[in-house]
Enzyme design. Structure first.
Site, mmCIF file in Angstrom:
data_model
loop_
_atom_site.group_PDB
_atom_site.id
_atom_site.type_symbol
_atom_site.label_atom_id
_atom_site.label_comp_id
_atom_site.label_asym_id
_atom_site.label_seq_id
_atom_site.Cartn_x
_atom_site.Cartn_y
_atom_site.Cartn_z
ATOM 1 N N ARG A 113 0.884 -1.177 0.000
ATOM 2 C CA ARG A 113 0.000 0.000 0.000
ATOM 3 C C ARG A 113 0.912 1.214 0.000
ATOM 4 O O ARG A 113 1.715 1.403 0.928
ATOM 5 C CB ARG A 113 -0.915 0.003 1.223
ATOM 6 C CG ARG A 113 -1.588 1.347 1.440
ATOM 7 C CD ARG A 113 -2.726 1.320 2.424
ATOM 8 N NE ARG A 113 -3.872 0.651 1.851
ATOM 9 C CZ ARG A 113 -5.111 0.730 2.325
ATOM 10 N NH1 ARG A 113 -5.358 1.461 3.402
ATOM 11 N NH2 ARG A 113 -6.099 0.096 1.748
ATOM 12 N N HIS A 140 -7.112 1.138 -6.620
ATOM 13 C CA HIS A 140 -7.373 0.225 -5.503
ATOM 14 C C HIS A 140 -8.026 -1.054 -6.060
ATOM 15 O O HIS A 140 -9.193 -1.337 -5.806
ATOM 16 C CB HIS A 140 -8.274 0.907 -4.477
ATOM 17 C CG HIS A 140 -8.259 0.269 -3.114
ATOM 18 N ND1 HIS A 140 -7.496 -0.847 -2.801
ATOM 19 C CD2 HIS A 140 -8.923 0.582 -1.971
ATOM 20 C CE1 HIS A 140 -7.700 -1.169 -1.538
ATOM 21 N NE2 HIS A 140 -8.553 -0.331 -1.016
ATOM 22 N N GLN A 143 -9.971 -3.651 -3.915
ATOM 23 C CA GLN A 143 -11.296 -3.188 -3.525
ATOM 24 C C GLN A 143 -12.318 -3.501 -4.614
ATOM 25 O O GLN A 143 -13.432 -3.945 -4.341
ATOM 26 C CB GLN A 143 -11.252 -1.672 -3.277
ATOM 27 C CG GLN A 143 -12.557 -1.103 -2.791
ATOM 28 C CD GLN A 143 -12.940 -1.651 -1.417
ATOM 29 O OE1 GLN A 143 -12.146 -1.598 -0.496
ATOM 30 N NE2 GLN A 143 -14.154 -2.184 -1.297
ATOM 31 N N ASP A 231 -17.171 7.617 -1.820
ATOM 32 C CA ASP A 231 -15.949 7.414 -1.024
ATOM 33 C C ASP A 231 -15.631 8.738 -0.329
ATOM 34 O O ASP A 231 -16.204 9.791 -0.651
ATOM 35 C CB ASP A 231 -14.803 6.949 -1.935
ATOM 36 C CG ASP A 231 -13.551 6.520 -1.173
ATOM 37 O OD1 ASP A 231 -13.628 6.325 0.064
ATOM 38 O OD2 ASP A 231 -12.483 6.389 -1.810
ATOM 39 N N CYS A 273 -16.185 1.808 -0.024
ATOM 40 C CA CYS A 273 -15.051 0.941 0.316
ATOM 41 C C CYS A 273 -14.734 0.969 1.810
ATOM 42 O O CYS A 273 -14.111 0.046 2.326
ATOM 43 C CB CYS A 273 -13.825 1.334 -0.498
ATOM 44 S SG CYS A 273 -13.225 3.001 -0.153
ATOM 45 N N ARG A 301 -13.647 -8.444 0.819
ATOM 46 C CA ARG A 301 -12.203 -8.241 0.642
ATOM 47 C C ARG A 301 -11.469 -9.535 0.973
ATOM 48 O O ARG A 301 -10.540 -9.944 0.277
ATOM 49 C CB ARG A 301 -11.696 -7.103 1.542
ATOM 50 C CG ARG A 301 -12.219 -5.717 1.191
ATOM 51 C CD ARG A 301 -11.665 -5.222 -0.134
ATOM 52 N NE ARG A 301 -10.211 -5.188 -0.146
ATOM 53 C CZ ARG A 301 -9.467 -4.189 0.356
ATOM 54 N NH1 ARG A 301 -10.043 -3.118 0.879
ATOM 55 N NH2 ARG A 301 -8.141 -4.232 0.278
HETATM 56 N N1 CP Z 1 -11.222 -0.189 1.977
HETATM 57 C C1 CP Z 1 -9.973 -0.259 2.458
HETATM 58 O O1 CP Z 1 -9.013 -0.508 1.740
HETATM 59 O O2 CP Z 1 -9.887 -0.065 3.804
HETATM 60 P P1 CP Z 1 -8.562 0.091 4.681
HETATM 61 O O3 CP Z 1 -7.987 1.437 4.374
HETATM 62 O O4 CP Z 1 -9.048 -0.027 6.089
HETATM 63 O O5 CP Z 1 -7.607 -1.007 4.306
HETATM 64 N N1 NVA Z 2 -9.925 6.820 -1.304
HETATM 65 C C1 NVA Z 2 -9.568 6.335 0.010
HETATM 66 C C2 NVA Z 2 -9.731 4.856 0.072
HETATM 67 C C3 NVA Z 2 -9.410 4.235 1.396
HETATM 68 C C4 NVA Z 2 -9.533 2.753 1.390
HETATM 69 C C5 NVA Z 2 -8.149 6.735 0.328
HETATM 70 O O1 NVA Z 2 -7.281 6.595 -0.542
HETATM 71 O O2 NVA Z 2 -7.890 7.203 1.438
#
Ligand code: CP
Ligand code: NVA
Length: 316
Positions: A113, A140, A143, A231, A273, A301
């Site tokens: 990540r 993502h 997701q 989101d 998400c 997930r």
């Molecule tokens: N939706 C998602 O990726 O959540 P987290 O940021 O908690 O991993």
């Molecule tokens: N768009 C959000 C998604 C989190 C899972 C972010 O990048 O913070």
């Protein structure tokens, strides 16, 4: 890499990276989803990841990605090393390329990540084991695998259906655009002009034959949709730009509330998400209402990523 290590890691075949949906054929993505569904039904025999170790690297906070990967890998019999980049040399200047070369000697796959997609591209270019995208500033894909699974569990095949996005044209929205091209659904995105997704990505999707429609009017986007998605207004990669307040002002008209949801098909589902900022991009009434499937989505997930892992590691 030594001959012995090569044989342990499966020879010279290129690793099966899971970086972007656009990199993968629809049939391959479908195979992963089928594997995930089989895992969910308890149909994956034994412990296919026994003897495998996966590194999970986080440059950003996570609840779902971290826990669903860790639990999923353990349920499949594998082991995990969970790392925060700030505790790694990656966090103080060691290159993704060197990190990839080192970790490829220790582990069987790497999930990252990151707040910079270039880092995962460099990591994947130099890794000899599969690299899985656990969120970047522009995507993502894990997701989306869970989201497609969730849609189809509730409403059947997604091909030909209308999905509406209301809010920021962020990383998740950009993976939705890729998914529209790969899974054949119509995607209507309503975003403020300032926060529209990149024109090149829209052009790519349309060149693939995808039906991706852009508007600045959330009601027009949502009308008759079978699924409405939103989101957060301030993504993790936006937290440092000091523009949270202006984002809130721009995005307030795009809130997913009961009035907006009424414009969708009567049986429409609501996805997010998570994490949600209740009272901002989504109201409590919608998030906790009968059309919301956000917690099924979060659960998926776990299942969908098992499909990704089994495919990436060549185990099914
Ligand atoms: N939706 C998602 O990726 O959540 P987290 O940021 O908690 O991993
Ligand atoms: N768009 C959000 C998604 C989190 C899972 C972010 O990048 O913070």
């Amino acid at each position: 890499m030594s001959a012995m290590l090569k044989s342990v890691r499966g020879g010279d075949a290129p690793p099966r990276h899971f970086l972007e949906l656009m990199d993968l054929e629809p049939a391959v993505l479908r195979r992963m989803l089928d594997l995930g569904a089989r895992a969910k039904r308890g149909e994956i025999a034994g412990k296919p990841l026994a003897g495998k170790t996966i590194a999970l690297i986080f440059e950003k906070p996570s609840t779902r990605t971290r826990v669903s990967f860790e639990v999923g890998i353990r349920q499949l019999g594998g082991d995990v090393v969970v790392l925060s980049s700030k505790d790694m040399q990656l966090g103080r200047g060691e290159t993704p390329a060197d990190t990839a070369k080192v970790l490829s000697r220790y582990v069987d796959a790497i999930m990252l990540r990151t707040d910079n997609v270039q880092k995962i591209r460099e990591l994947a270019e130099h890794a000899t084991v599969p690299v899985i995208n656990g969120l970047t500033d522009v995507s993502h894909p894990c997701q989306l695998m869970a989201d497609i699974m969730t849609f189809e569990e509730h409403l059947g095949p997604i091909a030909g259906q209308i999905v509406a996005w209301t809010g920021d044209g962020n990383n998740v929205a950009q993976s939705f655009i890729q998914a529209a091209a790969r899974f054949g659904f119509t995607l209507r995105l309503a975003t403020p002009p300032e926060l529209a997704p990149p024109a090149e990505l829209i052009a790519w999707a349309r060149a693939q034959g995808a039906k991706v429609e852009l508007t600045h009017d959330p009601v027009a986007a949502v009308r008759d949709a079978r699924c409405v998605v939103t989101d957060t207004w301030v993504s993790m990669s936006d937290e440092r730009d000091g523009r949270a307040e202006s984002r809130h002002n721009l995005l307030a008209p795009y809130q997913l509330n009961a009035a907006l949801l009424k414009q969708a098909a009567p049986d429409a589902i609501v996805m997010h998400c998570l994490p949600a900022h209740r009272g901002e991009e989504i109201t409590d009434e919608v998030m906790d209402g009968p059309q919301s499937v956000v917690f099924d989505e979060a659960e998926n997930r776990l299942h969908a990523q098992k499909g990704v892992l089994l495919w990436a590691l060549g185990l099914a």
